[in-house]
Design a protein around this motif. Structure first.
Motif, PDB file in Angstrom:
ATOM      1  N   GLU A   8      -0.738   7.293  -4.546  1.00 60.26           N
ATOM      2  CA  GLU A   8      -1.061   6.470  -3.383  1.00 60.26           C
ATOM      3  C   GLU A   8      -1.806   5.207  -3.791  1.00 60.26           C
ATOM      4  O   GLU A   8      -1.558   4.124  -3.249  1.00 60.26           O
ATOM      5  CB  GLU A   8      -1.891   7.278  -2.389  1.00 60.26           C
ATOM      6  N   ASP A   9      -2.717   5.330  -4.762  1.00 62.34           N
ATOM      7  CA  ASP A   9      -3.427   4.146  -5.262  1.00 62.34           C
ATOM      8  C   ASP A   9      -2.451   3.150  -5.881  1.00 62.34           C
ATOM      9  O   ASP A   9      -2.582   1.932  -5.690  1.00 62.34           O
ATOM     10  CB  ASP A   9      -4.470   4.551  -6.304  1.00 62.34           C
ATOM     11  N   MET A  10      -1.463   3.660  -6.600  1.00 59.49           N
ATOM     12  CA  MET A  10      -0.485   2.780  -7.216  1.00 59.49           C
ATOM     13  C   MET A  10       0.382   2.102  -6.153  1.00 59.49           C
ATOM     14  O   MET A  10       0.733   0.918  -6.273  1.00 59.49           O
ATOM     15  CB  MET A  10       0.404   3.565  -8.191  1.00 59.49           C
ATOM     16  N   VAL A  11       0.721   2.836  -5.095  1.00 58.01           N
ATOM     17  CA  VAL A  11       1.493   2.248  -4.001  1.00 58.01           C
ATOM     18  C   VAL A  11       0.752   1.051  -3.414  1.00 58.01           C
ATOM     19  O   VAL A  11       1.336  -0.011  -3.160  1.00 58.01           O
ATOM     20  CB  VAL A  11       1.774   3.297  -2.908  1.00 58.01           C
ATOM     21  N   HIS A  12      -0.552   1.208  -3.200  1.00 48.12           N
ATOM     22  CA  HIS A  12      -1.347   0.096  -2.676  1.00 48.12           C
ATOM     23  C   HIS A  12      -1.372  -1.071  -3.650  1.00 48.12           C
ATOM     24  O   HIS A  12      -1.419  -2.240  -3.244  1.00 48.12           O
ATOM     25  CB  HIS A  12      -2.762   0.570  -2.356  1.00 48.12           C
ATOM     26  N   SER A  13      -1.341  -0.775  -4.952  1.00 52.15           N
ATOM     27  CA  SER A  13      -1.321  -1.848  -5.954  1.00 52.15           C
ATOM     28  C   SER A  13      -0.036  -2.658  -5.875  1.00 52.15           C
ATOM     29  O   SER A  13      -0.020  -3.844  -6.206  1.00 52.15           O
ATOM     30  CB  SER A  13      -1.475  -1.256  -7.364  1.00 52.15           C
ATOM     31  N   PHE A  14       1.067  -2.002  -5.460  1.00 55.76           N
ATOM     32  CA  PHE A  14       2.328  -2.718  -5.330  1.00 55.76           C
ATOM     33  C   PHE A  14       2.289  -3.731  -4.178  1.00 55.76           C
ATOM     34  O   PHE A  14       3.074  -4.674  -4.149  1.00 55.76           O
ATOM     35  CB  PHE A  14       3.481  -1.734  -5.095  1.00 55.76           C
ATOM     36  N   GLY A  15       1.414  -3.516  -3.232  1.00 54.03           N
ATOM     37  CA  GLY A  15       1.304  -4.444  -2.119  1.00 54.03           C
ATOM     38  C   GLY A  15       2.256  -4.114  -0.981  1.00 54.03           C
ATOM     39  O   GLY A  15       2.979  -3.106  -0.995  1.00 54.03           O
ATOM     40  N   GLN A  16       2.259  -4.976   0.032  1.00 57.60           N
ATOM     41  CA  GLN A  16       3.072  -4.765   1.223  1.00 57.60           C
ATOM     42  C   GLN A  16       4.511  -5.216   0.997  1.00 57.60           C
ATOM     43  O   GLN A  16       4.779  -6.114   0.213  1.00 57.60           O
ATOM     44  CB  GLN A  16       2.476  -5.554   2.399  1.00 57.60           C
ATOM     45  N   LEU A  25       0.189  -3.910 -14.430  1.00 54.10           N
ATOM     46  CA  LEU A  25       1.142  -4.531 -13.520  1.00 54.10           C
ATOM     47  C   LEU A  25       1.198  -6.035 -13.731  1.00 54.10           C
ATOM     48  O   LEU A  25       0.161  -6.708 -13.733  1.00 54.10           O
ATOM     49  CB  LEU A  25       0.752  -4.260 -12.055  1.00 54.10           C
ATOM     50  N   ASP A  26       2.390  -6.530 -13.933  1.00 51.39           N
ATOM     51  CA  ASP A  26       2.633  -7.971 -13.962  1.00 51.39           C
ATOM     52  C   ASP A  26       3.287  -8.341 -12.626  1.00 51.39           C
ATOM     53  O   ASP A  26       4.499  -8.217 -12.454  1.00 51.39           O
ATOM     54  CB  ASP A  26       3.541  -8.329 -15.141  1.00 51.39           C
ATOM     55  N   VAL A  27       2.450  -8.751 -11.659  1.00 50.21           N
ATOM     56  CA  VAL A  27       2.953  -9.105 -10.330  1.00 50.21           C
ATOM     57  C   VAL A  27       3.419 -10.548 -10.379  1.00 50.21           C
ATOM     58  O   VAL A  27       2.616 -11.477 -10.424  1.00 50.21           O
ATOM     59  CB  VAL A  27       1.864  -8.908  -9.260  1.00 50.21           C
ATOM     60  N   ARG A  28       4.714 -10.733 -10.353  1.00 46.17           N
ATOM     61  CA  ARG A  28       5.285 -12.064 -10.543  1.00 46.17           C
ATOM     62  C   ARG A  28       5.318 -12.890  -9.257  1.00 46.17           C
ATOM     63  O   ARG A  28       5.379 -14.107  -9.317  1.00 46.17           O
ATOM     64  CB  ARG A  28       6.698 -11.935 -11.099  1.00 46.17           C
ATOM     65  N   ARG A  29       5.316 -12.214  -8.125  1.00 45.57           N
ATOM     66  CA  ARG A  29       5.334 -12.924  -6.847  1.00 45.57           C
ATOM     67  C   ARG A  29       4.866 -11.962  -5.757  1.00 45.57           C
ATOM     68  O   ARG A  29       4.975 -10.742  -5.913  1.00 45.57           O
ATOM     69  CB  ARG A  29       6.729 -13.482  -6.543  1.00 45.57           C
ATOM     70  N   GLU A  30       4.342 -12.493  -4.684  1.00 47.55           N
ATOM     71  CA  GLU A  30       3.821 -11.675  -3.600  1.00 47.55           C
ATOM     72  C   GLU A  30       4.931 -11.166  -2.692  1.00 47.55           C
ATOM     73  O   GLU A  30       4.790 -10.119  -2.065  1.00 47.55           O
ATOM     74  CB  GLU A  30       2.803 -12.473  -2.774  1.00 47.55           C
ATOM     75  N   ASP A  31       6.028 -11.900  -2.598  1.00 45.00           N
ATOM     76  CA  ASP A  31       7.178 -11.472  -1.809  1.00 45.00           C
ATOM     77  C   ASP A  31       8.376 -11.306  -2.738  1.00 45.00           C
ATOM     78  O   ASP A  31       8.414 -11.864  -3.830  1.00 45.00           O
ATOM     79  CB  ASP A  31       7.504 -12.502  -0.729  1.00 45.00           C
ATOM     80  N   THR A  32       9.338 -10.554  -2.281  1.00 46.01           N
ATOM     81  CA  THR A  32      10.491 -10.330  -3.134  1.00 46.01           C
ATOM     82  C   THR A  32      11.391 -11.563  -3.207  1.00 46.01           C
ATOM     83  O   THR A  32      11.504 -12.328  -2.240  1.00 46.01           O
ATOM     84  CB  THR A  32      11.314  -9.125  -2.639  1.00 46.01           C
ATOM     85  N   ALA A  33      12.021 -11.725  -4.360  1.00 51.56           N
ATOM     86  CA  ALA A  33      12.986 -12.813  -4.545  1.00 51.56           C
ATOM     87  C   ALA A  33      14.403 -12.321  -4.301  1.00 51.56           C
ATOM     88  O   ALA A  33      15.359 -13.055  -4.523  1.00 51.56           O
ATOM     89  CB  ALA A  33      12.862 -13.371  -5.959  1.00 51.56           C
ATOM     90  N   HIS A  34      14.527 -11.057  -3.822  1.00 49.07           N
ATOM     91  CA  HIS A  34      15.849 -10.448  -3.734  1.00 49.07           C
ATOM     92  C   HIS A  34      16.148  -9.959  -2.318  1.00 49.07           C
ATOM     93  O   HIS A  34      15.241  -9.663  -1.531  1.00 49.07           O
ATOM     94  CB  HIS A  34      15.943  -9.254  -4.695  1.00 49.07           C
TER      95      HIS A  34
END
Length: 891
Positions: free
Chosen positions: A42-50, A111-120
């Motif tokens: 669950e902590d990792m899910v939150h790390s992935f963001g919305q 985690l290398d978060v490349r963008r806050e929203d998906t590019a796909h």
């Protein structure tokens, strides 16, 4: 509240907490309950963001990777699973441009978060993306839905009859769909994973199996070769309930053999069939059918079905599978991630038939894929890899090897190494053959049957070029020369060939020079897995399945250039022999290092003498004793002949038992004498089958038992005849326990015993401190950083340490009157010279004896069966086989 109430992910991953305090994962450092695992997920899910984003995971068999995998499935984030590191991961990341990249580093997920929203544009059903061609880096991926993953996990759990009490060892990578299916099916029912990346040839793996009461492990065909090597048939693994096999065809005779072995020992063999496109599994062979129908893949998994579709132009039918676990379709570019289901049934590409018993059997392949050591290799992608290197080639293959025709003049050895590493295959599974022109059909297309035939032609051609096999040949030659072995196979290991602590250093030094690095645990790795590092002119890709030594953290760049890691045991041997000689000569005074060497002897015994079949281990054990006794006795006999300082019982290494009490000149060889006594005693004890089984089952406990056995002598409760030095078996046992410590608790216990016993060993606190420091360094530090310029001399001194020890008593008195420093150098140099001469002489004798035994065995076979020889010799000659070897054909 579970994650499933908020997210549309894979059910079993989102509802882990329902199993509460049951153990979900056990690792080397401890265990984790389902409730604790769910909290981390669950902590990792939150790390992935919305929001849903494409996550790429460079997966390895570690807790951080496992948590990230489960978190992506639970959260409904489409997950691209990649092998850890290397060109395959880089190519797929570049091709699909994920929003988040996850790697495991130092026990944490980075985690290398490349963008806050998906590019796909991500389809709602998309859950998982898996490579369909092993680790070739092909951009073609199988698109799997959450429903497919859940359904296949449920089907596997049903036919394996998985229970919450089951524990599976992770013998396969998480990035491989077969290994992934083990994780999914066990977490579905609340069972336990023993999370490890150990190989079945590593004794530590079997320590883990027994400690965690492992009930199953997964195997590919190559695994069974390794199981044969380690003497699995003689192992006592009472917790084992079943073994699964997939990842390629296992020969029917091997299926039958292991099925019958399982019947005898109380476990089942499940032969399975699957493809990534079906999430993992499509068929299984019921264990009660394995011995009678070993050629079959069995019946469809629960919920699935097969049909046979005739193939135009062939007198055969293609196997077609239907079921809820079939993929949505392929993705070949990022835009394909928006697609929904375009596939309702799977054309497997395999030709099959259905037997009278209702079991399906694979009879051939229709497509340009082969499956080797569990990896599905796209032969078209092989050609593309070579084309990118500027090489014109045509690739064919079988389930044993990729066979490639190479047009033009190229460095085949270098290309073969690079290709094997890019494919993630053992070097021995790649064959390159030089041709003037690619064989072609009348329509101009490559003649792939002709390419495949090159393999058999090469097998019958004594003059075929050896360049394609240069990588594994280098390793075979090193093992053959260091261990004096004429025949080294690709599945042999250093230990199985009789390697011990005396030959380990020489072999490691030469291997590092040949490979460009030294893999961790190389002494337990088969020859075919010891792949050289690729040349910089092609690609800098580390060999698959191996580990390069990590760069020392915290060191500045210039120190990294100066220092390099070296195995602790090698460094301790070199330092100890310098200190021993210098102290005896009086150059300086530092005692206790000989006792450190005794602990190191126990450490090496546990590493080299506890794997393999019992009879083979006993032979290795006795051979190692001979390598100590022969050169030592030769020197002591010379000393007895030319001086008056030694007695006849020194020559026979009996001074501790027959010599005068206390310390005297007769005691100078105490270390060799006592070590030989310990090793002979262990040989006798381990020759008892019941004791041998107990030692293999509880190796750490046996090491601690050796410590306990010596305590009455240590504390004077029983009189010891050992002169001067007192009892030292406890030191040997302490080293043994250090080598077999697999958990933090084990190491803590060994540390506590060392702190309790070592300070009581001698009145001299400095000697005790040296012994304690040496034992703890051996226990806690696998490598030490040594100046690069000293690596060679350190390895040389470590290799010759025994020979330096026995010769220095004769050498230094000749030089000591002139200079003590010169006496030290002369003692070291003469010992090294004696090591070179003695090793070569013993190797020569061993080879002669081995060849004589071989000739005698052949002669005995011929003379014992004259009629059989005549009958089979004629047929053998017709087949191009030497008649002298013909009797063996009848067996």
């Amino acid at each position: 509240m579970t994650l499933q109430t908020e997210l549309a992910g894979v059910s079993f991953a989102a509802t882990l907490a329902r199993f509460g305090d049951r153990t979900a994962v056990s690792t080397q450092t401890g265990s984790l309950s389902y409730r604790e695992l769910a909290r981390r997920v669950e902590d990792m899910v939150h790390s992935f963001g919305q929001g849903r984003r494409l996550v790429a995971l460079e997966a390895e068999n570690s807790l951080p990777s496992l948590v990230a995998y489960l978190a992506a499935l639970a959260a409904g984030n489409p997950l691209l699973v990649l092998p850890s590191g290397g060109s395959a991961a880089d190519a797929l990341i570049a091709a699909y441009n994920p929003d988040i990249v996850v790697q495991a580093s130092s026990g944490e997920a980075v985690l290398d978060v490349r963008r806050e929203d998906t590019a796909h544009d991500l389809h709602p059903d998309l859950a998982l993306l898996l490579s369909t061609s092993g680790s070739t880096g092909s951009p073609k991926l199988a698109r799997l839905s959450a429903g497919s993953i859940q359904a296949n996990a449920a089907a596997i759990a049903e036919y394996l009859q998985l229970r919450p009490s089951d524990t599976a060892a992770t013998t396969l990578p998480l990035s491989y769909c077969y290994g992934m299916s083990v994780v999914n099916s066990h977490f579905l029912v609340g069972a336990t994973l023993a999370l490890t990346d150990l190989s079945v040839v590593d004794p530590c793996f079997w320590d883990l199996v027994r400690a965690e009461k492992v009930t199953s492990f997964a195997a590919v065909p190559y695994t069974f070769d390794l199981l044969d090597r380690v003497g699995f048939a003689d192992m006592d693994v009472p917790s084992l309930r079943y073994i699964t096999q997939a990842g390629g065809r296992l020969a029917p005779d091997r299926v039958r053999s292991y099925a019958e072995l399982g019947r005898q020992q109380g476990w089942d063999l499940f032969v399975m069939y699957g493809q990534t496109e079906a999430t993992a599994r499509m068929a299984y062979l019921p264990p009660d059918q394995a011995a009678e129908n070993p050629q079959a893949i069995g019946v469809p998994v629960p919920g699935g079905s097969f049909r046979l579709e005739p193939v135009p132009g062939l007198d055969a039918s293609e196997l077609v599978y239907s079921g809820p676990n079939v993929m949505l379709g392929y993705a070949e570019r990022p835009e394909d991630l928006a697609l929904g289901r375009v596939v309702t049934e799977l054309q497997t590409g395999d030709l099959a038939r259905r037997g009278a018993s209702g079991l399906y059997e694979i009879v051939g392949r229709r497509s340009r894929f082969v499956k080797i050591v569990g990896l599905r290799v796209d032969l078209g992608q092989v050609e593309k890899i070579l084309a990118d290197l500027g090489v014109t080639a045509a690739a064919a293959g079988t389930d044993d090897a990729v066979v490639v025709a190479i047009e033009g003049d190229h460095n085949l050895a270098l290309i073969a190494k690079t290709l094997a590493q890019d494919l993630g295959l053992p070097r021995a599974a790649v064959e390159l053959h030089p041709v003037e022109a690619i064989p072609r059909l009348s329509n101009g297309k490559p003649d792939y049957p002709a390419v495949a035939a090159l393999a058999s032609e090469r097998g019958n051609d004594d003059d075929a070029p050896s360049a394609p096999d240069a990588g594994s040949t280098d390793v075979r030659r090193i093992f053959a020369e260091v261990l004096e072995q004429d025949d080294v196979a690709d599945t042999d290991t250093f230990v199985s060939l009789g390697g011990d602590s005396l030959s380990y250093v020489a072999a490691s030094l030469r291997l590092e020079q040949a490979l460009g690095y030294l893999p961790q645990g190389w002494h337990l790795m088969p020859v075919c897995e010891l792949a050289p590092a690729p040349h910089a002119s092609l690609r800098q890709v580390p060999p698959s399945g191996t580990h390069r030594p990590e760069k020392p953290r915290g060191l500045s760049a210039w120190r990294r250039k100066v220092l390099a890691p070296m195995e602790t045991g090698i460094v301790l041997r070199a330092v100890a022999i310098i200190f021993i000689v210098s102290t005896h000569i009086g150059f300086f005074h530092w005692t206790g290092t000989a006792h450190v060497l005794m602990a190191l002897a126990g450490y090496n015994f546990a590493r080299f003498q506890l794997s393999g079949e019992r009879t083979a281990r006993l032979r290795r054990h006795l051979r190692s004793i001979a390598r100590i006794v022969v050169p030592s006795v030769a020197v002591i006999a010379l000393a007895f002949a030319i001086t008056d300082k030694y007695a006849w019982y020194n020559v026979f290494l009996l001074n501790p038992l027959l010599g005068p009490p206390g310390w005297s000149d007769y005691s100078r060889f105490w270390f060799v004498e006592i070590l030989v006594h310990i090793l002979l005693g262990l040989a006798a004890v381990l020759a008892i089958p019941a004791v041998d089984r107990a030692v293999r089952r509880w190796p750490w406990a046996f090491g601690m038992a050796l410590v306990a056995v010596d305590m009455p002598l240590f504390f004077g409760l029983v009189d010891s005849h050992y002169p001067g030095q007192g009892p030292v078996l406890w030191l040997f046992g302490l080293g043994w326990a250090a080598a077999t410590s697999r958990t933090l608790w084990h190491r803590a216990a060994v540390t506590a015993v060392a702190f309790l016993v070592v300070p009581e060993s001698f009145d001299n606190p400095y000697r005790s401190a040296t012994i304690l420091a040496g034992c703890l360094i051996l226990l806690w530090l696998p490598t030490l950083h040594v100046p690069r310029g000293l690596h060679r001399i350190t390895a040389l001194l470590a290799s010759a340490s025994l020979h330096i020890y026995v010769t220095h008593w004769l050498v230094y008195p000749l030089v000591d009157p002139y200079s003590k420093g010169l006496a030290v150098l002369a003692s070291l140099a003469c010992g090294v010279l004696y090591w070179i001469l003695a090793t070569r002489a013993m190797g020569f004798v061993e080879k002669r004896m081995k060849r004589r035994r071989s000739r005698s065995a052949v002669a005995a076979a011929v003379h014992s069966r004259p009629v059989t020889f005549r009958a089979y010799g004629r047929r053998a000659a017709d087949d191009g086989v030497s008649p002298a070897l013909a009797p063996g054909l009848r067996e």
